[in-house]
Design a protein around this motif. Sequence first.
Motif, PDB file in Angstrom:
ATOM      1  N   LYS A  95      -9.223   5.172  -0.135  1.00  0.00           N
ATOM      2  CA  LYS A  95      -9.946   5.160  -1.413  1.00  0.00           C
ATOM      3  C   LYS A  95      -8.969   5.092  -2.581  1.00  0.00           C
ATOM      4  O   LYS A  95      -9.160   4.308  -3.519  1.00  0.00           O
ATOM      5  CB  LYS A  95     -10.822   6.415  -1.514  1.00  0.00           C
ATOM      6  CG  LYS A  95     -11.595   6.525  -2.824  1.00  0.00           C
ATOM      7  CD  LYS A  95     -12.559   7.709  -2.773  1.00  0.00           C
ATOM      8  CE  LYS A  95     -11.807   9.017  -2.671  1.00  0.00           C
ATOM      9  NZ  LYS A  95     -12.723  10.187  -2.660  1.00  0.00           N
ATOM     10  N   ASP A  96      -7.900   5.884  -2.524  1.00  0.00           N
ATOM     11  CA  ASP A  96      -6.913   5.883  -3.606  1.00  0.00           C
ATOM     12  C   ASP A  96      -6.195   4.542  -3.699  1.00  0.00           C
ATOM     13  O   ASP A  96      -5.858   4.080  -4.798  1.00  0.00           O
ATOM     14  CB  ASP A  96      -5.899   7.001  -3.396  1.00  0.00           C
ATOM     15  CG  ASP A  96      -6.497   8.388  -3.598  1.00  0.00           C
ATOM     16  OD1 ASP A  96      -7.553   8.472  -4.259  1.00  0.00           O
ATOM     17  OD2 ASP A  96      -5.917   9.360  -3.090  1.00  0.00           O
ATOM     18  N   ASN A  97      -5.930   3.910  -2.559  1.00  0.00           N
ATOM     19  CA  ASN A  97      -5.241   2.621  -2.565  1.00  0.00           C
ATOM     20  C   ASN A  97      -6.103   1.532  -3.203  1.00  0.00           C
ATOM     21  O   ASN A  97      -5.603   0.684  -3.926  1.00  0.00           O
ATOM     22  CB  ASN A  97      -4.851   2.225  -1.141  1.00  0.00           C
ATOM     23  CG  ASN A  97      -3.492   2.747  -0.733  1.00  0.00           C
ATOM     24  OD1 ASN A  97      -2.468   2.142  -1.021  1.00  0.00           O
ATOM     25  ND2 ASN A  97      -3.486   3.912  -0.086  1.00  0.00           N
ATOM     26  N   ILE A  98      -7.398   1.567  -2.927  1.00  0.00           N
ATOM     27  CA  ILE A  98      -8.290   0.585  -3.559  1.00  0.00           C
ATOM     28  C   ILE A  98      -8.426   0.882  -5.051  1.00  0.00           C
ATOM     29  O   ILE A  98      -8.381  -0.020  -5.889  1.00  0.00           O
ATOM     30  CB  ILE A  98      -9.685   0.593  -2.877  1.00  0.00           C
ATOM     31  CG1 ILE A  98      -9.562   0.146  -1.416  1.00  0.00           C
ATOM     32  CG2 ILE A  98     -10.659  -0.319  -3.629  1.00  0.00           C
ATOM     33  CD1 ILE A  98     -10.859   0.239  -0.639  1.00  0.00           C
TER      34      ILE A  98
ATOM     35  N   LEU B 251       0.866  -1.171   0.000  1.00  0.00           N
ATOM     36  CA  LEU B 251       0.000   0.000   0.000  1.00  0.00           C
ATOM     37  C   LEU B 251       0.906   1.224   0.000  1.00  0.00           C
ATOM     38  O   LEU B 251       2.010   1.195   0.526  1.00  0.00           O
ATOM     39  CB  LEU B 251      -0.913   0.014   1.224  1.00  0.00           C
ATOM     40  CG  LEU B 251      -1.883  -1.174   1.352  1.00  0.00           C
ATOM     41  CD1 LEU B 251      -2.568  -1.165   2.712  1.00  0.00           C
ATOM     42  CD2 LEU B 251      -2.936  -1.140   0.243  1.00  0.00           C
ATOM     43  N   PHE B 252       0.408   2.323  -0.577  1.00  0.00           N
ATOM     44  CA  PHE B 252       1.232   3.517  -0.674  1.00  0.00           C
ATOM     45  C   PHE B 252       0.677   4.637   0.195  1.00  0.00           C
ATOM     46  O   PHE B 252      -0.435   4.546   0.739  1.00  0.00           O
ATOM     47  CB  PHE B 252       1.353   3.974  -2.131  1.00  0.00           C
ATOM     48  CG  PHE B 252       0.014   4.254  -2.799  1.00  0.00           C
ATOM     49  CD1 PHE B 252      -0.595   5.488  -2.693  1.00  0.00           C
ATOM     50  CD2 PHE B 252      -0.614   3.264  -3.549  1.00  0.00           C
ATOM     51  CE1 PHE B 252      -1.810   5.740  -3.308  1.00  0.00           C
ATOM     52  CE2 PHE B 252      -1.830   3.499  -4.174  1.00  0.00           C
ATOM     53  CZ  PHE B 252      -2.428   4.746  -4.048  1.00  0.00           C
ATOM     54  N   ASN B 253       1.462   5.690   0.325  1.00  0.00           N
ATOM     55  CA  ASN B 253       1.070   6.842   1.130  1.00  0.00           C
ATOM     56  C   ASN B 253      -0.042   7.596   0.407  1.00  0.00           C
ATOM     57  O   ASN B 253       0.199   8.272  -0.580  1.00  0.00           O
ATOM     58  CB  ASN B 253       2.290   7.747   1.342  1.00  0.00           C
ATOM     59  CG  ASN B 253       1.978   8.919   2.263  1.00  0.00           C
ATOM     60  OD1 ASN B 253       0.933   8.941   2.891  1.00  0.00           O
ATOM     61  ND2 ASN B 253       2.867   9.881   2.345  1.00  0.00           N
ATOM     62  N   GLY B 254      -1.258   7.451   0.907  1.00  0.00           N
ATOM     63  CA  GLY B 254      -2.420   8.066   0.281  1.00  0.00           C
ATOM     64  C   GLY B 254      -3.672   7.642   1.024  1.00  0.00           C
ATOM     65  O   GLY B 254      -3.608   6.963   2.063  1.00  0.00           O
TER      66      GLY B 254
ATOM     67  N   THR C 102      -9.294   8.338   4.911  1.00  0.00           N
ATOM     68  CA  THR C 102      -8.222   8.187   5.891  1.00  0.00           C
ATOM     69  C   THR C 102      -6.888   8.011   5.179  1.00  0.00           C
ATOM     70  O   THR C 102      -6.765   7.207   4.253  1.00  0.00           O
ATOM     71  CB  THR C 102      -8.480   6.969   6.801  1.00  0.00           C
ATOM     72  OG1 THR C 102      -9.718   7.165   7.495  1.00  0.00           O
ATOM     73  CG2 THR C 102      -7.352   6.780   7.804  1.00  0.00           C
ATOM     74  N   MET C 103      -5.893   8.773   5.618  1.00  0.00           N
ATOM     75  CA  MET C 103      -4.571   8.705   5.000  1.00  0.00           C
ATOM     76  C   MET C 103      -3.764   7.553   5.597  1.00  0.00           C
ATOM     77  O   MET C 103      -3.698   7.394   6.821  1.00  0.00           O
ATOM     78  CB  MET C 103      -3.807  10.012   5.227  1.00  0.00           C
ATOM     79  CG  MET C 103      -4.365  11.188   4.435  1.00  0.00           C
ATOM     80  SD  MET C 103      -4.101  11.020   2.641  1.00  0.00           S
ATOM     81  CE  MET C 103      -2.322  11.037   2.567  1.00  0.00           C
TER      82      MET C 103
END
Length: 634
Positions: free
Chosen positions: A480-483, A474-477, A517-518
């Motif tokens: 929602k952006d990770n999915i 998973l990346f820093n974000g 959530t970040m």
Amino acid sequence: MSEHTQNKEHGSKPGGPGGGPRPMGFGPGGPGMMPGQKPKQFKASFKRLAGYLKPFRLQLGLVFMAAILSTVFSIFSPKILGKATDELFNGLMDKMKGVPGAAIDFEAIAFILALLAGLYVISAIFAFFQQYLMAGVAQKVVYRLRNEVNEKLGKLPLKLFDARSNGDILSRVVNDVDNISNTLQQSLTQIITSVVTLVGVIIMMLTISPLLTLILVLTLPLSFIVIALVAKRSQRYFKSQQAELGELNGHVEEMYTGHTIVKAFGRERHSIKQFESINDRLYQSSWRAQFISGIIMPLMNLIGNIGYVFICVVGGLLVTRQTITVGDIQAFIQYARQFTMPITQTANIANIIQSTIASAERVFELLDEEEESPEPVRPVVLSSPRGDVEFRGVQFGYNEDALLIENMNIAVKSGQTVAIVGPTGAGKTTLVNLLMRFYEVNGGTITIDGQNIREMERGSLRSLFGMVLQDTWLFNGTIKDNIAYGRASAAESEVIEAAIAAHADHFIRTMPDGYDTMLNEEASNISQGQKQLLTIARAILADPSILILDEATSSVDTRTELQIQQAMQHLMAGRTSFVIAHRLSTIRDADLILVMDKGSVIEQGTHESLLAAGGFYADLYNSQFAATNKLTAG
């Protein structure tokens, strides 16, 4: 493709534990380079770096002209200031001699000083223009270089990243490129200014006194000898410094990302000891490089002061004989100082250039690494992929002289679930790497829907797959952006539907900002099981034709595992699925089970048929079943 696969099995990597010695770096500049080793292609690297400046010939020409004008105006200043000194000296001498009406001509001195101030202002304007143009050129060159490095990283095969330290790669991409940027920004204009100043000062000194100029010029050979000796010795240490810095970055990155494991096994002292060892080597290289390059300034000052003493002595004699004025000798002394300054600057820049070329050589070594095989000229595109997969006589080895897989033949029909089982190091993950073309086969073919995957673009091929690995990424974000990483064009409602299907929606809504959530860089603000749920949601959202699951439920509790298995059953329906399994109880319902050992498929069939055969699979299954019963009874 939702996630990048990595080799995790013993013996499946060409470098690192279980896979033989790790290569020490890219060519001569890798982390394993011994201090004192010289760069092998200094001239070639310098010429190649200079080639990046060719598209900016016009701007560099303007920079050169601005540097000339700025320097010329400043060069005239000592001569003009000498005129003011002569006016003041002559007035005082006339007064002392009792010349009638003798007085100091303050108007003439004021005019000269005003002219001098104007020259300084004009010189400053041209210097500003020069720096402004050079800043644009330098940043455009480095921008292009960074883009080339970034594009190159996307074309390099996975085996290179498996065999190289992440820190060394990052050091080349960041530290070395920044070093080049700083040199182009600052040192290039200094070189131009120094050369123009040197030529201009010599001309002005010749107009004052050829004899004094000759005395000063006689110190040049000694200056050049010092510069050559220092530059030659410092270069090898600058190269070693950059290499050791790359290794130190790699160690720090590994220890930081794995700090939990380091603490769990009590390896802090070992890690610190290793850090101190690398840091000591970096210290030794840096100390030598900086010390040797640093002594050039006092040596040049010593040579300059020797010439300065001779000029003062001879100049004083010439003044007493009235063959030169006091103002001219003052101007000449200033020119003498200006004469040594560009030589000293050039010597200092020479050391900076040594460091820069060392960095450039390391970057060019990365740019020259062998890329993945080129994409086909007319690539095959599967408009409606079914998911038929076949391995025909596949051969593969991380080293050509040691094949890991020999004559592998597998036929998987669309919609089938294929389980891949076997002991650690059997080649399970390697099979997936070949299927995704992270590695190229040495022989044989792999086809999807009857089309050779080598005839497809890699991006198009990998878009057919959805992956959920045991090691989550998973990346820093935001969550929602990770999915949505599985499909960038997905709407928010589709992201939520995928999270619901993966049984991740509930825990997401309990987070402080829900789907917004970040996650931090290591995603350490959520649990391992929650990370796995997000990667499963990502795969669901990608809606791939073929699924690759590598113990996707290994990091979740029993209740969540059942929920995920239900979601997976829905996700896998109608899709070809490859399941890498260690717990054999989870793959009983697979359409086909491939049993691998030492890179070969030694058995294949259904769960019942393999048990009935009483072979390797049956022994493996029964041993796990017996171990489970023993643990339950205990």
